[in-house]
Motif scaffolding. Structure first.
Motif, PDB file in Angstrom:
ATOM      1  N   ALA A 474       0.832  -1.204   0.000  1.00 38.69           N
ATOM      2  CA  ALA A 474       0.000   0.000   0.000  1.00 38.69           C
ATOM      3  C   ALA A 474       0.866   1.254   0.000  1.00 38.69           C
ATOM      4  O   ALA A 474       0.594   2.223  -0.736  1.00 38.69           O
ATOM      5  CB  ALA A 474      -0.915  -0.008   1.221  1.00 38.69           C
ATOM      6  N   PHE A 475       1.945   1.279   0.830  1.00 39.74           N
ATOM      7  CA  PHE A 475       2.841   2.439   0.827  1.00 39.74           C
ATOM      8  C   PHE A 475       3.569   2.586  -0.509  1.00 39.74           C
ATOM      9  O   PHE A 475       3.774   3.692  -1.000  1.00 39.74           O
ATOM     10  CB  PHE A 475       3.874   2.299   1.947  1.00 39.74           C
ATOM     11  CG  PHE A 475       3.361   2.697   3.295  1.00 39.74           C
ATOM     12  CD1 PHE A 475       2.796   3.945   3.485  1.00 39.74           C
ATOM     13  CD2 PHE A 475       3.453   1.837   4.384  1.00 39.74           C
ATOM     14  CE1 PHE A 475       2.330   4.319   4.730  1.00 39.74           C
ATOM     15  CE2 PHE A 475       2.983   2.210   5.633  1.00 39.74           C
ATOM     16  CZ  PHE A 475       2.400   3.448   5.804  1.00 39.74           C
ATOM     17  N   LEU A 476       3.898   1.446  -1.111  1.00 41.16           N
ATOM     18  CA  LEU A 476       4.707   1.474  -2.321  1.00 41.16           C
ATOM     19  C   LEU A 476       3.933   1.989  -3.532  1.00 41.16           C
ATOM     20  O   LEU A 476       4.463   2.736  -4.357  1.00 41.16           O
ATOM     21  CB  LEU A 476       5.235   0.060  -2.590  1.00 41.16           C
ATOM     22  CG  LEU A 476       6.190  -0.091  -3.792  1.00 41.16           C
ATOM     23  CD1 LEU A 476       7.445   0.757  -3.596  1.00 41.16           C
ATOM     24  CD2 LEU A 476       6.566  -1.565  -3.977  1.00 41.16           C
ATOM     25  N   PHE A 477       2.643   1.598  -3.674  1.00 43.43           N
ATOM     26  CA  PHE A 477       1.879   1.914  -4.900  1.00 43.43           C
ATOM     27  C   PHE A 477       0.804   2.975  -4.692  1.00 43.43           C
ATOM     28  O   PHE A 477       0.075   3.285  -5.630  1.00 43.43           O
ATOM     29  CB  PHE A 477       1.217   0.639  -5.446  1.00 43.43           C
ATOM     30  CG  PHE A 477       2.185  -0.373  -5.966  1.00 43.43           C
ATOM     31  CD1 PHE A 477       2.749  -0.211  -7.223  1.00 43.43           C
ATOM     32  CD2 PHE A 477       2.563  -1.462  -5.187  1.00 43.43           C
ATOM     33  CE1 PHE A 477       3.647  -1.146  -7.703  1.00 43.43           C
ATOM     34  CE2 PHE A 477       3.461  -2.389  -5.672  1.00 43.43           C
ATOM     35  CZ  PHE A 477       4.017  -2.248  -6.920  1.00 43.43           C
ATOM     36  N   SER A 478       0.695   3.496  -3.485  1.00 42.90           N
ATOM     37  CA  SER A 478      -0.378   4.469  -3.242  1.00 42.90           C
ATOM     38  C   SER A 478      -0.217   5.713  -4.106  1.00 42.90           C
ATOM     39  O   SER A 478      -1.197   6.291  -4.591  1.00 42.90           O
ATOM     40  CB  SER A 478      -0.401   4.849  -1.757  1.00 42.90           C
ATOM     41  OG  SER A 478       0.847   5.442  -1.383  1.00 42.90           O
ATOM     42  N   TRP A 479       1.015   6.171  -4.320  1.00 46.03           N
ATOM     43  CA  TRP A 479       1.209   7.383  -5.121  1.00 46.03           C
ATOM     44  C   TRP A 479       0.850   7.143  -6.590  1.00 46.03           C
ATOM     45  O   TRP A 479       0.335   8.040  -7.270  1.00 46.03           O
ATOM     46  CB  TRP A 479       2.639   7.884  -4.960  1.00 46.03           C
ATOM     47  CG  TRP A 479       3.671   6.922  -5.551  1.00 46.03           C
ATOM     48  CD1 TRP A 479       4.167   5.806  -4.974  1.00 46.03           C
ATOM     49  CD2 TRP A 479       4.274   7.050  -6.831  1.00 46.03           C
ATOM     50  NE1 TRP A 479       5.051   5.188  -5.794  1.00 46.03           N
ATOM     51  CE2 TRP A 479       5.150   5.946  -6.950  1.00 46.03           C
ATOM     52  CE3 TRP A 479       4.190   7.982  -7.857  1.00 46.03           C
ATOM     53  CZ2 TRP A 479       5.929   5.741  -8.087  1.00 46.03           C
ATOM     54  CZ3 TRP A 479       4.959   7.787  -8.976  1.00 46.03           C
ATOM     55  CH2 TRP A 479       5.812   6.682  -9.105  1.00 46.03           C
ATOM     56  N   LEU A 480       1.120   5.930  -7.093  1.00 46.15           N
ATOM     57  CA  LEU A 480       0.705   5.614  -8.467  1.00 46.15           C
ATOM     58  C   LEU A 480      -0.820   5.582  -8.578  1.00 46.15           C
ATOM     59  O   LEU A 480      -1.392   6.065  -9.563  1.00 46.15           O
ATOM     60  CB  LEU A 480       1.295   4.263  -8.897  1.00 46.15           C
ATOM     61  CG  LEU A 480       2.813   4.233  -9.102  1.00 46.15           C
ATOM     62  CD1 LEU A 480       3.273   2.816  -9.417  1.00 46.15           C
ATOM     63  CD2 LEU A 480       3.213   5.184 -10.233  1.00 46.15           C
ATOM     64  N   LEU A 481      -1.443   5.016  -7.565  1.00 41.34           N
ATOM     65  CA  LEU A 481      -2.916   4.955  -7.574  1.00 41.34           C
ATOM     66  C   LEU A 481      -3.523   6.345  -7.578  1.00 41.34           C
ATOM     67  O   LEU A 481      -4.439   6.646  -8.359  1.00 41.34           O
ATOM     68  CB  LEU A 481      -3.410   4.169  -6.348  1.00 41.34           C
ATOM     69  CG  LEU A 481      -3.199   2.651  -6.389  1.00 41.34           C
ATOM     70  CD1 LEU A 481      -3.495   2.035  -5.013  1.00 41.34           C
ATOM     71  CD2 LEU A 481      -4.098   2.023  -7.436  1.00 41.34           C
ATOM     72  N   ILE A 482      -3.001   7.235  -6.714  1.00 37.43           N
ATOM     73  CA  ILE A 482      -3.600   8.567  -6.631  1.00 37.43           C
ATOM     74  C   ILE A 482      -3.315   9.375  -7.889  1.00 37.43           C
ATOM     75  O   ILE A 482      -4.142  10.201  -8.330  1.00 37.43           O
ATOM     76  CB  ILE A 482      -3.089   9.312  -5.367  1.00 37.43           C
ATOM     77  CG1 ILE A 482      -4.040  10.471  -5.029  1.00 37.43           C
ATOM     78  CG2 ILE A 482      -1.667   9.809  -5.557  1.00 37.43           C
ATOM     79  CD1 ILE A 482      -5.405  10.023  -4.640  1.00 37.43           C
ATOM     80  N   LEU A 483      -2.139   9.131  -8.515  1.00 37.97           N
ATOM     81  CA  LEU A 483      -1.875   9.827  -9.774  1.00 37.97           C
ATOM     82  C   LEU A 483      -2.842   9.380 -10.873  1.00 37.97           C
ATOM     83  O   LEU A 483      -3.349  10.210 -11.646  1.00 37.97           O
ATOM     84  CB  LEU A 483      -0.418   9.581 -10.213  1.00 37.97           C
ATOM     85  CG  LEU A 483       0.660  10.303  -9.413  1.00 37.97           C
ATOM     86  CD1 LEU A 483       2.055   9.944  -9.928  1.00 37.97           C
ATOM     87  CD2 LEU A 483       0.453  11.825  -9.478  1.00 37.97           C
ATOM     88  N   LEU A 484      -3.087   8.065 -10.973  1.00 37.98           N
ATOM     89  CA  LEU A 484      -4.035   7.570 -11.985  1.00 37.98           C
ATOM     90  C   LEU A 484      -5.440   8.088 -11.697  1.00 37.98           C
ATOM     91  O   LEU A 484      -6.172   8.506 -12.619  1.00 37.98           O
ATOM     92  CB  LEU A 484      -4.025   6.040 -12.007  1.00 37.98           C
ATOM     93  CG  LEU A 484      -4.994   5.387 -13.008  1.00 37.98           C
ATOM     94  CD1 LEU A 484      -4.653   5.789 -14.436  1.00 37.98           C
ATOM     95  CD2 LEU A 484      -4.973   3.863 -12.863  1.00 37.98           C
ATOM     96  N   VAL A 485      -5.827   8.079 -10.418  1.00 35.72           N
ATOM     97  CA  VAL A 485      -7.162   8.570 -10.047  1.00 35.72           C
ATOM     98  C   VAL A 485      -7.308  10.037 -10.426  1.00 35.72           C
ATOM     99  O   VAL A 485      -8.310  10.452 -11.042  1.00 35.72           O
ATOM    100  CB  VAL A 485      -7.414   8.369  -8.540  1.00 35.72           C
ATOM    101  CG1 VAL A 485      -8.670   9.133  -8.091  1.00 35.72           C
ATOM    102  CG2 VAL A 485      -7.557   6.897  -8.228  1.00 35.72           C
ATOM    103  N   PHE A 486      -6.295  10.850 -10.100  1.00 41.59           N
ATOM    104  CA  PHE A 486      -6.422  12.280 -10.376  1.00 41.59           C
ATOM    105  C   PHE A 486      -6.412  12.569 -11.881  1.00 41.59           C
ATOM    106  O   PHE A 486      -7.152  13.438 -12.360  1.00 41.59           O
ATOM    107  CB  PHE A 486      -5.293  13.051  -9.679  1.00 41.59           C
ATOM    108  CG  PHE A 486      -5.367  14.529  -9.928  1.00 41.59           C
ATOM    109  CD1 PHE A 486      -6.352  15.304  -9.310  1.00 41.59           C
ATOM    110  CD2 PHE A 486      -4.501  15.146 -10.824  1.00 41.59           C
ATOM    111  CE1 PHE A 486      -6.442  16.665  -9.555  1.00 41.59           C
ATOM    112  CE2 PHE A 486      -4.595  16.505 -11.070  1.00 41.59           C
ATOM    113  CZ  PHE A 486      -5.551  17.266 -10.435  1.00 41.59           C
ATOM    114  N   ALA A 487      -5.567  11.851 -12.611  1.00 37.52           N
ATOM    115  CA  ALA A 487      -5.495  12.086 -14.062  1.00 37.52           C
ATOM    116  C   ALA A 487      -6.839  11.751 -14.728  1.00 37.52           C
ATOM    117  O   ALA A 487      -7.371  12.541 -15.524  1.00 37.52           O
ATOM    118  CB  ALA A 487      -4.370  11.249 -14.672  1.00 37.52           C
TER     119      ALA A 487
END
Length: 827
Positions: A474-487
């Protein structure tokens, strides 16, 4: 009675013709022309929003977006961006996109804070300070552990629901994106083909005039015989009744003449026979009376009176003479009534063939009018104005199709990357959930098997490691998830709030229609060659309501299709020729002048003036007053009673003489009287009504002969009127179908409105809605990873052995010193 019936038939005929003038025979199912389906081969099928089980999710996402973006369509910002992109100020964009800016700040904070927190957690783990063991066992630890398990399970369930929705919507976006992108050039190409096929479509519609032409030509082929049969069927009752009555009067003439001749001959024969019978009867009476008066005749006095009354009876010399009547009827009938009636009947029955002959020329002329009407119909296609005015629209559509291809390829490429990223990240979330579920399951099972909290249990330890693995992922991929969500949120949200919402409420059309909003190079009214007094909104509404292209495009001169589809323009000659046609189809001679003179002579002959009652009164008297057979039988009876042979022989001789006289003279006269009675009865029954019947027959025959041509002409006009109305209905059906087909199909601008509606359905309903539902579901999963991380770390401590055991049951304080353990302490 028959004359009264004939008059009633005339009245009924007139009544029926009066009503038939307003009504025609029903045309039945053949009165409706059947044209093939629409002739435009190119159509833009209308797309509609399909109800889905995800509609509640779509509605929730739209509500969230409406909450985030509450600003209306930024007309000023868009006008500036389109006309002078360099003068757009960042503050204007930020002011309009304020809700998205706040969301961007939250996403940025999440992107920075969560990885930093993860690094701090890793540092703490390296120092054995996070996710380690509990230092002491307390009574409340069991309750806390169960609460942590329940909260983590609930959080994992929410994440599972979110990731399931994300998977479904991600796949739905992929499934709708490819056909949606392909529909753009396909629709533009279809619209161009629709415009290019207008001339061929109009020509195909015009060529369908062959359908009513064949039907009308077929009806013309049977018109003349139908008219003749109608005249014959409507007039036959009256005509046949008149011919039957005429035949009866001719029969009365023949029969009356026959009976008058019988009556005349019979009376003369009876008078001659009476003169011959008188001396013989007188001699017989003298001899019989003398014999019966003889003294030697025994018991003869009883018959003497009867013999003395032996005298002649009826005297036919006293009856009226009919010689004058016979002289008046001498030479009648001079005409052959049977042949006359046969000829009249044949002439009347030949009316259908006569109608075919008389109407042959007008039928040929009507076929010529029909051919000229086909040439007039061709003028619809020749004068149709669209081919020269649809070229700007076709060029604009071609330019849009060519310019859209690169962008569509790029969108397709980015969509493929988005789908891959979404699938991978959703799989990672599923992996995190798997770690959480596995950790909770192993931990719970291990705790149930552990007898002492300070004991090491391998399954509980493995559960703790799985939980920590999920935390690390969760710590490792959370930033990728939020970037995809925001885009995806930024793209899909703006499509929904800036495009779709304003497309539905027509604000986009109003913006395009407002002068100055679009640069001159994007003047759609000019590029699409719309009417100068029209705009995109009004053209869209007109097209959607079924207007034709010629009604929305700018033409050099106005074109009114209804003026070119007026029925009288094509049927005037046809209608006038039928209205002017006349033919004499009812000239039937029922009674020629010779026959009329015969009947008039019969009426003047005096047949009705003869005193037939005198004949009947005379016929009541017998030929002989006393019955000869009765007297003869009396003499025969007396002959048997006589003793004197001479008297007996004379009685027998006189009896035989009486029998001979009766058989030879009286019986033939009685036969003549019987024959006379038949003639008298016939003539006496005919005489009272003879003149009236002859008068009515002559009057009826003359009336029928006079009115048949008029009635035939009236029926001809009626039938031609019905035929004209029927054929005009065929013309009207065809012209109405032409107007409907041109407006709704061949030259309709409705495909343009349908294409716009389809674009909204594809972009907003089929792509944007699942797209927004995807980032919303994935965003929920991403944000719920934070409580999942916290709960998993807290739960990890409860799955590992406790460092110190409990030494007092009455206090929550732990023992300050260590007592060696001999056996396990069960709490």
């Amino acid at each position: 009675m028959r004359a009264a019936g004939l008059l009633l038939a005339w009245a009924l005929l007139l009544l029926l013709q009066g009503s038939a003038g307003q009504q025609c025979h029903p045309s039945g199912p053949t009165g409706v022309l059947r044209f093939t389906d629409r002739h435009a081969e190119i159509r833009v099928p209308a797309l509609h929003r399909v109800p889905s089980s995800l509609d509640p999710l779509y509605g929730l996402v739209r509500s969230c977006l409406d909450l985030i973006q509450q600003n209306p369509l930024p007309t000023e910002l868009l006008r500036t961006a389109l006309n002078d992109p360099g003068s757009v100020r960042t503050s204007q964009v930020v002011q309009y996109e304020l809700g998205y800016v706040v969301c961007a700040a939250v996403a940025l904070l999440f992107t920075v804070a969560v990885p930093v927190a993860g690094m701090c957690f890793c540092y703490c783990r390296s120092r054995r300070r996070c996710g380690g063991r509990l230092r002491a066992h307390r009574r409340s630890l069991g309750c806390r552990r169960r609460c942590l398990l329940a909260c983590l399970s609930f959080t994992s369930l929410i994440i599972l629901i979110g990731v399931t929705c994300a998977f479904v919507t991600n796949q739905r976006v992929k499934g709708q994106m490819e056909p949606g992108l392909g529909a753009v050039p396909s629709t533009l190409r279809t619209l161009r083909q629709h415009l290019a096929n207008v001339p061929q479509g109009v020509q195909m519609v015009v060529d369908k005039f062959e359908v009513p032409r064949k039907q009308i030509s077929s009806d013309l082929g049977g018109l003349s015989r139908s008219v003749g049969l109608s005249i014959h069927s409507q007039l036959k009752a009256v005509t046949y009744a008149a011919l039957e009555e005429l035949q009866e009067r001719a029969g009365d003439l023949q029969t009356s003449l026959h009976h008058l001749q019988i009556l005349h001959r019979t009376v003369r024969a009876l008078a001659a026979a009476r003169a011959e019978l008188e001396p013989a009867l007188r001699e017989r009476r003298r001899r019989v009376v003398a014999l019966l008066d003889d003294p030697r005749c025994t018991s003869c006095s009883s018959v003497l009176g009867r013999a003395q009354s032996l005298e002649l009876g009826a005297d036919y010399g006293k009856v009226p003479s009919v010689e004058k009547v016979l002289k008046a009827l001498a030479g009648l009938p001079r005409s052959d009534f049977a042949e006359m009636i046969r000829q009249g009947n044949g002439t009347f029955n030949s009316i259908p063939e006569l109608a075919v002959e008389r109407m042959a020329q007008v039928i040929q002329d009507l076929r010529g009018d029909l051919a000229r009407t086909a040439e007039k119909v061709q003028s619809i296609a020749d004068g149709f104005p669209l081919p020269d005015y649809t070229r700007p629209v076709s060029e604009a559509l071609l330019k849009a199709e060519q310019r859209s291809q690169p962008y569509l390829r790029e969108v397709e490429r980015f969509e493929r990357y988005r789908w891959i990223a979404g699938t991978v990240l959703c799989s990672i979330i599923l992996l995190i959930l798997a770690c959480n579920v596995t950790g909770m399951a192993l931990g719970a099972y291990g705790l149930s098997k552990r007898e002492d909290p300070s004991d090491y249990e391998c399954r509980a330890e493995a559960g703790a490691k799985f939980l920590l693995l999920g935390v690390g992922l969760a710590f490792l991929f959370s930033w990728l998830l939020i970037l995809l969500v925001f885009a995806t949120f930024l793209v899909g949200g703006n499509i929904q709030t800036l495009v779709c919402r304003n497309w539905v409420n027509q604000e986009i059309y109003k913006f395009i229609d407002t002068p100055g909003n679009l640069p001159p190079s994007m003047n759609l009214t000019q590029q699409l060659n719309l009417r100068r007094d029209s705009n995109l909104s009004s053209a869209y509404r007109e097209c959607k309501s079924g207007a034709g292209l010629w009604e929305v495009l700018q033409l050099h001169s106005s074109y009114e299709l209804d003026e070119h589809l007026k029925t009288p323009k094509y049927t005037a000659d046809f209608q006038k020729r039928l209205g002017d046609f006349t033919a004499n189809l009812g000239d039937v001679r029922l009674l020629r002048s010779e026959g009329r003179q015969d009947l008039e002579s019969f009426a003047r002959s005096g047949v009705d003036e003869v005193d037939y009652e005198r004949f009947q009164e005379e016929m009541k008297n017998p030929v002989v007053q006393s019955s000869l057979p009765g007297l003869a039988r009396n003499l025969e009876g007396l002959q048997k009673m006589q003793r004197n042979r001479t008297v007996a022989g004379r009685l027998a001789e006189e009896a035989r003489a009486l029998w001979h006289l009766h058989n030879s003279t009286v019986q033939p006269q009685e036969a003549l009287v019987a024959k006379l009675g038949e003639s008298v009865r016939f003539l006496s029954s005919l005489a009272p009504h003879l003149k009236e019947r002859l008068r009515k027959t002559l009057a009826t025959t003359a009336s029928v002969e006079a009115r048949l041509p008029l009635q035939a002409q009236q029926i001809l006009r009626q039938e031609l009127g019905c035929f004209t109305r029927k054929e005009l209905r065929y013309f009207s059906q065809y012209l109405n179908w032409v107007g409907q087909t041109l407006r709704e199909d061949v030259a309709s601008c409705q495909p343009l409105a349908t294409a716009l509606d389809n674009g909204r359905v594809i972009l907003c309903d089929r792509i944007a809605e699942p797209w927004n539902a995807f980032w919303f579901s994935l965003g929920c999963c991403t944000f719920f990873l934070i409580p999942s991380i916290i709960l998993a770390v807290r739960l990890t401590k409860h799955l590992r052995p406790i460092r110190n055991r409990l030494i007092s049951t009455g206090s929550e304080e732990t023992c300050p010193f260590h007592i060696p353990r001999v056996t396990a302490l069960k709490i």
